[in-house]
Design a protein around this motif. Structure first.
Motif, PDB file in Angstrom:
ATOM      1  N   PRO A   1      -4.736  -7.364  -4.893  1.00 38.44           N
ATOM      2  CA  PRO A   1      -4.841  -6.990  -3.482  1.00 38.44           C
ATOM      3  C   PRO A   1      -3.670  -6.090  -3.073  1.00 38.44           C
ATOM      4  O   PRO A   1      -2.568  -6.224  -3.596  1.00 38.44           O
ATOM      5  N   THR A   2      -3.946  -5.181  -2.153  1.00 35.17           N
ATOM      6  CA  THR A   2      -2.890  -4.352  -1.584  1.00 35.17           C
ATOM      7  C   THR A   2      -2.675  -4.772  -0.135  1.00 35.17           C
ATOM      8  O   THR A   2      -3.618  -5.127   0.573  1.00 35.17           O
TER       9      THR A   2
ATOM     10  N   TYR B   1      -4.284  -7.132   4.959  1.00 38.73           N
ATOM     11  CA  TYR B   1      -4.992  -6.794   3.722  1.00 38.73           C
ATOM     12  C   TYR B   1      -5.453  -5.342   3.825  1.00 38.73           C
ATOM     13  O   TYR B   1      -6.104  -4.951   4.785  1.00 38.73           O
ATOM     14  N   ALA B   2      -5.108  -4.530   2.808  1.00 40.52           N
ATOM     15  CA  ALA B   2      -5.438  -3.108   2.842  1.00 40.52           C
ATOM     16  C   ALA B   2      -6.448  -2.715   1.777  1.00 40.52           C
ATOM     17  O   ALA B   2      -6.770  -1.539   1.636  1.00 40.52           O
ATOM     18  N   GLY B   3      -6.942  -3.661   1.011  1.00 41.02           N
ATOM     19  CA  GLY B   3      -7.912  -3.373  -0.034  1.00 41.02           C
ATOM     20  C   GLY B   3      -7.481  -3.984  -1.356  1.00 41.02           C
ATOM     21  O   GLY B   3      -6.450  -4.637  -1.447  1.00 41.02           O
ATOM     22  N   THR B   4      -8.278  -3.762  -2.362  1.00 41.78           N
ATOM     23  CA  THR B   4      -7.970  -4.232  -3.708  1.00 41.78           C
ATOM     24  C   THR B   4      -8.006  -3.026  -4.629  1.00 41.78           C
ATOM     25  O   THR B   4      -8.929  -2.225  -4.564  1.00 41.78           O
TER      26      THR B   4
ATOM     27  N   ARG C   1     -14.968   0.311  -5.547  1.00 40.23           N
ATOM     28  CA  ARG C   1     -15.589  -0.742  -4.737  1.00 40.23           C
ATOM     29  C   ARG C   1     -14.710  -1.027  -3.532  1.00 40.23           C
ATOM     30  O   ARG C   1     -13.488  -1.047  -3.639  1.00 40.23           O
ATOM     31  N   ASN C   2     -15.340  -1.288  -2.421  1.00 40.79           N
ATOM     32  CA  ASN C   2     -14.623  -1.662  -1.211  1.00 40.79           C
ATOM     33  C   ASN C   2     -14.695  -3.181  -1.080  1.00 40.79           C
ATOM     34  O   ASN C   2     -15.638  -3.723  -0.500  1.00 40.79           O
ATOM     35  N   ILE C   3     -13.729  -3.868  -1.634  1.00 36.13           N
ATOM     36  CA  ILE C   3     -13.730  -5.332  -1.635  1.00 36.13           C
ATOM     37  C   ILE C   3     -13.220  -5.825  -0.288  1.00 36.13           C
ATOM     38  O   ILE C   3     -12.067  -5.593   0.073  1.00 36.13           O
ATOM     39  N   GLN C   4     -14.104  -6.487   0.437  1.00 38.96           N
ATOM     40  CA  GLN C   4     -13.773  -6.991   1.766  1.00 38.96           C
ATOM     41  C   GLN C   4     -13.151  -8.376   1.683  1.00 38.96           C
ATOM     42  O   GLN C   4     -13.518  -9.183   0.835  1.00 38.96           O
TER      43      GLN C   4
ATOM     44  N   SER D   1       0.815  -1.218   0.000  1.00 40.77           N
ATOM     45  CA  SER D   1       0.000   0.000   0.000  1.00 40.77           C
ATOM     46  C   SER D   1       0.847   1.266   0.000  1.00 40.77           C
ATOM     47  O   SER D   1       0.357   2.337  -0.344  1.00 40.77           O
ATOM     48  N   GLN D   2       2.125   1.157   0.342  1.00 41.26           N
ATOM     49  CA  GLN D   2       3.034   2.304   0.317  1.00 41.26           C
ATOM     50  C   GLN D   2       3.658   2.531  -1.062  1.00 41.26           C
ATOM     51  O   GLN D   2       4.317   3.535  -1.285  1.00 41.26           O
ATOM     52  N   ASP D   3       3.454   1.591  -1.989  1.00 44.70           N
ATOM     53  CA  ASP D   3       3.980   1.772  -3.346  1.00 44.70           C
ATOM     54  C   ASP D   3       3.293   2.939  -4.032  1.00 44.70           C
ATOM     55  O   ASP D   3       2.182   3.329  -3.658  1.00 44.70           O
TER      56      ASP D   3
END
Length: 140
Positions: free
Chosen positions: A38-39, A46-49, A82-85, A18-20
């Motif tokens: 995925p991030t 897991y930080a999201g997709t 979208r907020n992919i859980q 996620s820092q990229d």
């Protein structure tokens, strides 16, 4: 049936820290040919997709299509359509099927929310199709 049967472990999954930068995410997705990835945060959670659409909207709205500006934007700061859980490792098959019908893959996390891999819709469909064929063979 346990969802571990379907799990593609994180070592075999393209993911993006996620820092990229947005540019790094774009290049990684282009290299792998994926439309969503995925991030993962610095702690392995897991930080999201992020999707191609998210990247394109960010390139337009946040960078004015300037690839050098995309180096300054962190993936974690890109708005997502979208907020992919993620699902937990102990999720039952009914919930997995309900979730995976709307997306190509589902991120899987352990009880401490550490990213451990994904389950793909393709693998779930293949399993159920094979089960269907077995039933058809027994009835014939």
């Amino acid at each position: 049936m346990n969802i571990l049967f379907f799990l593609t472990p994180k070592k075999n999954v393209a993911s993006i820290p996620s820092q990229d930068s947005l540019r790094q995410a774009l290049e990684k997705m282009k290299y792998h040919g994926y439309s969503a990835v995925p991030t993962i945060d610095a702690d392995g959670k897991y930080a999201g997709t992020i999707t191609e659409g998210d990247i394109l909207r960010a390139m337009e709205n946040m960078c004015n299509w300037n690839i050098f500006e995309a180096e300054k934007i962190k993936v974690q700061d890109v708005p997502r359509k979208r907020n992919i859980q993620a699902i937990f490792i102990d999720t039952d098959m009914d919930d997995l099927v309900d979730t995976i019908t709307d997306q190509n893959f589902v991120p899987v996390v352990d009880d401490q929310k550490n990213f451990i891999g994904i389950v793909t819709r393709k693998d779930v469909i293949r399993f159920y199709y094979d089960e269907y064929k077995k039933i058809q063979t027994k009835e014939a």
